[in-house]
Write a protein that holds these residues in place. Structure first.
Motif, mmCIF file in Angstrom:
data_model
loop_
_atom_site.group_PDB
_atom_site.id
_atom_site.type_symbol
_atom_site.label_atom_id
_atom_site.label_comp_id
_atom_site.label_asym_id
_atom_site.label_seq_id
_atom_site.Cartn_x
_atom_site.Cartn_y
_atom_site.Cartn_z
ATOM 1 N N GLY A 1 0.828 -1.193 0.000
ATOM 2 C CA GLY A 1 0.000 0.000 0.000
ATOM 3 C C GLY A 1 0.868 1.252 0.000
ATOM 4 O O GLY A 1 1.960 1.271 0.582
ATOM 5 N N VAL A 2 0.389 2.307 -0.659
ATOM 6 C CA VAL A 2 1.101 3.582 -0.714
ATOM 7 C C VAL A 2 0.087 4.697 -0.550
ATOM 8 O O VAL A 2 -1.072 4.566 -0.985
ATOM 9 C CB VAL A 2 1.879 3.710 -2.043
ATOM 10 N N TYR A 3 0.470 5.780 0.118
ATOM 11 C CA TYR A 3 -0.474 6.878 0.332
ATOM 12 C C TYR A 3 0.244 8.221 0.299
ATOM 13 O O TYR A 3 1.468 8.316 0.494
ATOM 14 C CB TYR A 3 -1.213 6.720 1.668
ATOM 15 N N ALA A 4 -0.544 9.265 0.058
ATOM 16 C CA ALA A 4 -0.080 10.651 0.165
ATOM 17 C C ALA A 4 -1.276 11.496 0.597
ATOM 18 O O ALA A 4 -2.414 11.248 0.180
ATOM 19 C CB ALA A 4 0.478 11.154 -1.162
ATOM 20 N N GLN A 5 -1.028 12.488 1.446
ATOM 21 C CA GLN A 5 -2.102 13.358 1.908
ATOM 22 C C GLN A 5 -1.537 14.718 2.317
ATOM 23 O O GLN A 5 -0.348 14.849 2.608
ATOM 24 C CB GLN A 5 -2.870 12.724 3.066
ATOM 25 N N ASP A 6 -2.427 15.690 2.334
ATOM 26 C CA ASP A 6 -2.046 17.068 2.646
ATOM 27 C C ASP A 6 -2.937 17.583 3.768
ATOM 28 O O ASP A 6 -4.164 17.593 3.648
ATOM 29 C CB ASP A 6 -2.207 17.945 1.400
ATOM 30 N N GLU A 7 -2.317 17.980 4.870
ATOM 31 C CA GLU A 7 -3.031 18.674 5.943
ATOM 32 C C GLU A 7 -2.928 20.176 5.655
ATOM 33 O O GLU A 7 -1.877 20.781 5.804
ATOM 34 C CB GLU A 7 -2.429 18.344 7.312
ATOM 35 N N TRP A 8 -4.039 20.745 5.226
ATOM 36 C CA TRP A 8 -4.079 22.121 4.740
ATOM 37 C C TRP A 8 -4.854 22.980 5.734
ATOM 38 O O TRP A 8 -6.042 22.783 5.935
ATOM 39 C CB TRP A 8 -4.741 22.152 3.363
ATOM 40 N N LYS A 9 -4.165 23.914 6.333
ATOM 41 C CA LYS A 9 -4.799 24.825 7.285
ATOM 42 C C LYS A 9 -5.408 25.982 6.485
ATOM 43 O O LYS A 9 -4.736 26.966 6.164
ATOM 44 C CB LYS A 9 -3.788 25.329 8.304
ATOM 45 N N LEU A 10 -6.709 25.855 6.184
ATOM 46 C CA LEU A 10 -7.384 26.850 5.363
ATOM 47 C C LEU A 10 -7.477 28.188 6.079
ATOM 48 O O LEU A 10 -7.238 29.250 5.497
ATOM 49 C CB LEU A 10 -8.786 26.359 4.997
ATOM 50 N N PHE A 11 -7.850 28.136 7.350
ATOM 51 C CA PHE A 11 -7.921 29.309 8.222
ATOM 52 C C PHE A 11 -7.395 28.903 9.586
ATOM 53 O O PHE A 11 -7.108 27.730 9.838
ATOM 54 C CB PHE A 11 -9.366 29.825 8.328
ATOM 55 N N SER A 12 -7.296 29.850 10.475
ATOM 56 C CA SER A 12 -6.782 29.538 11.807
ATOM 57 C C SER A 12 -7.686 28.558 12.545
ATOM 58 O O SER A 12 -7.243 27.825 13.430
ATOM 59 C CB SER A 12 -6.626 30.824 12.625
ATOM 60 N N THR A 13 -8.976 28.514 12.170
ATOM 61 C CA THR A 13 -9.928 27.638 12.850
ATOM 62 C C THR A 13 -10.380 26.458 12.002
ATOM 63 O O THR A 13 -11.148 25.619 12.476
ATOM 64 C CB THR A 13 -11.180 28.436 13.269
ATOM 65 N N LEU A 14 -9.932 26.368 10.765
ATOM 66 C CA LEU A 14 -10.454 25.354 9.846
ATOM 67 C C LEU A 14 -9.302 24.630 9.161
ATOM 68 O O LEU A 14 -8.444 25.254 8.535
ATOM 69 C CB LEU A 14 -11.351 26.009 8.801
ATOM 70 N N THR A 15 -9.294 23.288 9.280
ATOM 71 C CA THR A 15 -8.229 22.471 8.700
ATOM 72 C C THR A 15 -8.834 21.379 7.838
ATOM 73 O O THR A 15 -9.775 20.689 8.240
ATOM 74 C CB THR A 15 -7.365 21.829 9.803
ATOM 75 N N LEU A 16 -8.271 21.215 6.627
ATOM 76 C CA LEU A 16 -8.690 20.175 5.705
ATOM 77 C C LEU A 16 -7.555 19.175 5.539
ATOM 78 O O LEU A 16 -6.417 19.551 5.279
ATOM 79 C CB LEU A 16 -9.037 20.795 4.344
ATOM 80 N N ASN A 17 -7.883 17.895 5.718
ATOM 81 C CA ASN A 17 -6.902 16.839 5.490
ATOM 82 C C ASN A 17 -7.443 15.934 4.385
ATOM 83 O O ASN A 17 -8.464 15.268 4.558
ATOM 84 C CB ASN A 17 -6.657 16.027 6.764
ATOM 85 N N TYR A 18 -6.789 15.931 3.233
ATOM 86 C CA TYR A 18 -7.273 15.151 2.103
ATOM 87 C C TYR A 18 -6.115 14.331 1.539
ATOM 88 O O TYR A 18 -4.948 14.732 1.597
ATOM 89 C CB TYR A 18 -7.861 16.057 1.018
#
Length: 728
Positions: free
Chosen positions: A427-444
């Motif tokens: 198995g192989v994976y890649a992901q990005d933890e993106w801090k959109l704003f100081s209160t909102l984080t997207l992990n995709y």
């Protein structure tokens, strides 16, 4: 204990004193930095994480003498089953165990407890919509952070025992010297309650167990940016299979024996070597389970990039012996000696690349190979002239119904069925933890998995999680995960069912190979810290399955066999509450779940024709569904004394009824109490007293019916235990 929906990377803080040398201070600071880097490589952002610390474990009734399954049972959404099995959110096993984030390949052991709570600094139960680094078994992640001799030097030696003839001597110790730190532990347990009682008695017949566990951890801080860690452990457990008393063999479905009519069943009983009777208390089945594992990890934290490369290996074996062959044949139509072995080895590589304050890119690779061996020697009775593999007209004049299959000889036949296989999974994976704003984080992110064993399959699986923290006291999360979970191929039956044609265990069904489960999983939740002491959490989930993987215990050997439902669905909700002060702690977890499957599409030979026909057209509750589960506990420290209590409530697992799994066993409540006191003598002496199931509740976990359920089991009756440990 606490629940969270995101991971804040942190390290254990250790304040240096003047007694520490400059070198020790430097090693400690470096170890803290590397511990934080290791935690930051893997994220639980958006998943539901429930953490039990070493202090929490010590404060429970039983303390670190508990089995790990008893610790996990206190987490939300967990239901207990027989043979030490656990079900998280309606999953059948599907648990992935990790040590310090490194995966331990799934083993063959059923009711052995390979990992010991006394080696844990903390235990995390992670479920929900998991980030991309988690693949394969996704029913729940059990990640145990091990103790370290650098952060927690010292240890203890102790003795614990009481009811059911239980006796457990144990030790653990950790320390450091120069750049090296280490931790070791070991224990031995003997007792007369190895497996759940089949009849609800407090001390069942023929149920002794002997279990050994050992663990070692050593870490070398190579320089300011890197470390090398080695972990090794072993578990060796022997179990007698408990007997019921006062039973005699009855008729077997579809077979008329050569013996006399059985008053109990109204049918002819089997006859083997001239015998038709055999007291159940003289059966002598036994099972031995051995697991050895080792991990070697190199960790480096250099600037914006943190990486960890680990190699791992595991040996797992299970050996079942029937003992009284004639007895097993008369009761089951089969006496089988079974040996299974799985040698697994692989590599796990992961990294985190910190790009400023907005993005953290995580990536990784997991490769595992397994060498599988299965050997069985089965004694059966022929039901057609000439024995197995020959179909002839029924010649037996003793048959009451010429259309029925009849036993034609009372001399057992030997059927050998041996096989070996090589399996691999990557198995192989890649992901990005993106801090959109100081209160909102997207992990995709996305992962790709493939495996080859008895089948060969693959899948691309997207993952996405969003966490919103409107203030310091509130966290709201929602996530979606596509899952790909191969069946536990180390347990896939290698049986050639044609070998058993025209015998007492013949079947007219097919034996399709289990397939990987594919699922869409969504999860939404909220945590709120109402005060500095009180926090609450709510969570809801829904899972839609294709080729849902379940497991059943078929026949006398306690070996779980996987099978698939073509369609499955699981959904439910959870509530958590935690109250923590310096001296008083309390928690309450409640969950509601539904889990159902339709149309069995593999290992069909294990099921009756009636069950297969009904399930082909109807969703049925899974046998491990427990609609309501509650757990809670409290502890209070008064000077050197700790008082504790905890409880479990279960509405009952499924059982047979008017339709397959159409009913459930009665609900139950168990309450445990404990008290411990530390005396300021001999360098620290701690005495404890525990009452387990204090009300002596006689409760049934299984009644022996239901789809894939092999035998009845009852929970442990009241037990009184005492222990004494000395600090080292």
């Amino acid at each position: 204990m606490r629940r969270s929906f995101f991971l804040a990377s942190s390290a254990i803080l250790l304040v240096a004193t003047p007694a520490f040398s400059q070198a020790i201070e430097s090693v400690t600071v470096t170890a803290e930095k590397l511990a934080a880097a290791r935690s930051g490589i893997q994220t639980q952002l958006g998943a539901s994480t429930y953490t039990v610390t070493a202090t929490d474990i010590a404060s429970q009734p039983g303390g670190d003498n508990l089995q790990l399954s008893s610790v996990i049972l206190q987490a939300p959404g967990v239901a207990q089953d027989s043979f030490g099995q656990l079900h998280v959110r309606g999953e059948h096993n599907g648990l992935q165990y990790r040590l310090n984030g490194i995966i331990l390949p799934e083993g063959i052991s059923v009711f052995g407890q390979t990992l010991d709570p006394r080696l844990a600094e903390n235990v995390k139960v992670i479920d929900g919509a998991l980030p991309a680094e988690y693949g394969n078994e996704t029913g729940g992640i059990i990640d145990m952070q091990t103790k370290s001799g650098l952060f927690a030097p010292g240890g203890q030696v102790g003795i614990y025992g009481g009811s059911h003839s239980t006796l457990t001597p144990s030790f653990d110790y950790g320390g450091s010297t120069g750049s090296l730190n280490y931790f070791v532990s070991g224990d031995y347990t003997t007792g007369a309650l190895g497996i759940e009682s089949p009849d609800g008695s407090s001390n069942p017949r023929h149920d002794r167990t002997k279990q050994y566990h050992g663990f070692g951890f050593v870490q070398d801080i190579l320089d300011q940016n890197s470390s090398l860690t080695a972990i090794a452990g072993t578990s060796d457990a022997m179990f007698q299979i408990p007997d019921q008393s006062g039973l005699q063999p009855g008729g077997i479905d579809g077979i008329v024996g050569l013996g006399p009519l059985s008053a109990a069943s109204g049918d002819y009983v089997l006859k083997a070597n001239g015998q038709t009777a055999f007291p159940s208390e003289q059966l002598d089945e036994r099972q031995r389970e051995i697991t050895d594992y080792a991990i070697l990890s190199y960790l480096r934290s250099d600037g914006h990039l943190d990486t960890q490369v680990s190699v791992f290996g595991r040996y797992s074996s299970l050996n079942f012996t029937p003992g009284a062959n004639v007895g097993d044949i008369l009761y089951n139509g089969l006496a089988q000696a079974a040996y299974k072995r799985d040698v697994a080895y692989g590599v796990q590589t992961e990294g985190a690349w910190h790009l400023g304050g907005s993005h953290t890119i995580r990536f990784g690779f997991l490769g595992q190979e397994d060498d599988l061996l299965s050997t069985t020697t089965s004694l059966v009775l022929a039901t057609a002239s000439g024995g197995p593999l020959k179909t002839v007209p029924n010649p037996n004049p003793l048959c009451r119904d010429p259309a029925q299959t009849c036993q034609t000889s009372d001399v057992p036949l030997t059927v050998l069925d041996n096989g070996a296989a090589h399996a691999w999974a990557y198995g192989v994976y890649a992901q990005d933890e993106w801090k959109l704003f100081s209160t909102l984080t997207l992990n995709y992110g996305v992962r790709y998995d493939q495996y080859k064993a008895f089948n060969a399959e693959n899948q691309i699986s997207p993952r996405v999680n969003l966490v919103w923290k409107p203030d310091d006291a509130t966290a709201i999360h929602m996530g979606y995960a596509r899952y790909f979970s191969p069946p536990p191929y180390e347990n896939v039956a290698s049986t050639d069912i044609a070998l058993f044609d025209n015998t007492t265990v013949a079947t007219d069904h097919t034996d399709d190979t289990p397939q990987a489960e594919r699922a869409d999983y969504s999860d939404t939740g909220l945590t709120r810290k109402l005060t500095d002491e009180l926090s609450l959490g709510l969570d809801g989930y829904f899972k839609a399955d294709s080729h849902l993987v379940d497991e059943g215990q078929f026949g006398a050997p306690i070996i779980l066999t996987p099978f698939n439902y073509q369609f499955g669905r699981q959904y439910g909700g959870e509530f958590t509450a935690n109250y923590n002060t310096t001296d008083f702690n309390a928690y309450l977890n409640a969950s509601y779940e539904r889990a159902a499957g339709k149309n069995i599409t593999s290992s069909e030979f294990e099921f009756s024709a009636d069950d297969l026909a009904y399930i082909a057209g109807h969703y049925i509750p899974l046998d491990h569904q427990q609609i309501i589960s509650l757990s809670g506990g409290t502890s209070y420290k008064w000077e050197n004394t700790v008082f504790s209590a905890d409880f479990l409530y279960g509405s009952g697992l499924r059982t047979g009824g008017a339709t397959p799994n159409g009913s459930h066993v009665p609900g139950y409540v168990t309450v445990n109490l404990g008290v411990s006191h530390t005396f300021d003598i001999a360098g620290g002496l701690t005495a404890r007293l525990d009452a387990i199931n204090v009300s002596d509740s006689k409760y049934e976990i299984r009644d022996g019916t239901g789809v894939g359920v092999g035998a009845p089991q009852f929970g442990a009756r009241r037990g009184l235990f005492a222990g004494l440990s000395k600090a080292l």
